[in-house]
Enzyme design. Sequence first.
Site, PDB file in Angstrom:
ATOM      1  N   PHE A  24      27.883  -3.944  17.336  1.00 28.05           N
ATOM      2  CA  PHE A  24      26.613  -3.232  17.307  1.00 28.05           C
ATOM      3  C   PHE A  24      25.625  -3.908  16.361  1.00 28.05           C
ATOM      4  CE2 PHE A  24      23.727   0.354  16.709  1.00 28.05           C
ATOM      5  CZ  PHE A  24      23.594   0.786  18.006  1.00 28.05           C
ATOM      6  N   ALA A  74      32.014   1.664  17.658  1.00 32.16           N
ATOM      7  CA  ALA A  74      33.180   2.019  16.835  1.00 32.16           C
ATOM      8  C   ALA A  74      34.078   3.052  17.515  1.00 32.16           C
ATOM      9  CB  ALA A  74      32.727   2.522  15.473  1.00 32.16           C
ATOM     10  N   GLU A 118      34.929   3.154  20.515  1.00 34.62           N
ATOM     11  CA  GLU A 118      35.757   2.503  21.521  1.00 34.62           C
ATOM     12  C   GLU A 118      36.886   1.662  20.916  1.00 34.62           C
ATOM     13  OE1 GLU A 118      32.401   4.138  23.130  1.00 34.62           O
ATOM     14  OE2 GLU A 118      32.197   2.418  21.797  1.00 34.62           O
ATOM     15  N   ILE A 165      26.059   2.798  10.270  1.00 35.32           N
ATOM     16  CA  ILE A 165      25.051   3.058   9.244  1.00 35.32           C
ATOM     17  C   ILE A 165      24.457   4.435   9.481  1.00 35.32           C
ATOM     18  CG2 ILE A 165      22.851   2.309   8.246  1.00 35.32           C
ATOM     19  CD1 ILE A 165      23.595  -0.561   9.072  1.00 35.32           C
ATOM     20  N   THR A 192      20.558  11.579  12.279  1.00 42.14           N
ATOM     21  CA  THR A 192      21.231  12.642  13.016  1.00 42.14           C
ATOM     22  C   THR A 192      22.688  12.754  12.599  1.00 42.14           C
ATOM     23  OG1 THR A 192      21.982  11.222  14.829  1.00 42.14           O
ATOM     24  CG2 THR A 192      19.742  12.143  15.004  1.00 42.14           C
ATOM     25  N   HIS A 197      25.151  12.110  14.343  1.00 36.66           N
ATOM     26  CA  HIS A 197      25.942  11.109  15.061  1.00 36.66           C
ATOM     27  C   HIS A 197      26.787  10.254  14.113  1.00 36.66           C
ATOM     28  CE1 HIS A 197      26.977   8.585  18.459  1.00 36.66           C
ATOM     29  NE2 HIS A 197      26.594   7.516  17.794  1.00 36.66           N
TER      30      HIS A 197
END
Length: 140
Positions: A11, A42, A44, A68, A72, A74
Amino acid sequence: MARFLIVEARFYGHLNDMLVEGATNALKAAGHEVEIITVPGALEIPGAIALAVESDRYDGFVAIGVVIRGETYHFEIVAGESARAIMALTMDGIAIGNGILTVENEDQALVRADPAQKDKGGEAAKAALAMYELQQKFAN
């Protein structure tokens, strides 16, 4: 000589390059073979490791990624669930080093990813090596 698979969540490429470099250096310095695969994120990584375990081609694994904190919830889900799933795999006796960084900002990630600084990729590889050695000890 053992065969290790680095599973990288690609990513943040520039950060992952450093983490993979540190992990690869540590594994090769210990005299082992290294292969690298890439997954989307991450979350996966544990699934990819589980699939690779089924292939019976690898002796250990290193999880590499960067999460990071954003604005939100997430971040908490990705950080917590990826760590939980990796821990579940280790409880099944799989040798894994967790090199998924969970940080507040990119500056923290840079320091931790850089092999010349905190070298968290190398540390994760060394953890995988230690767990592999324990497997060998208890198998005999």
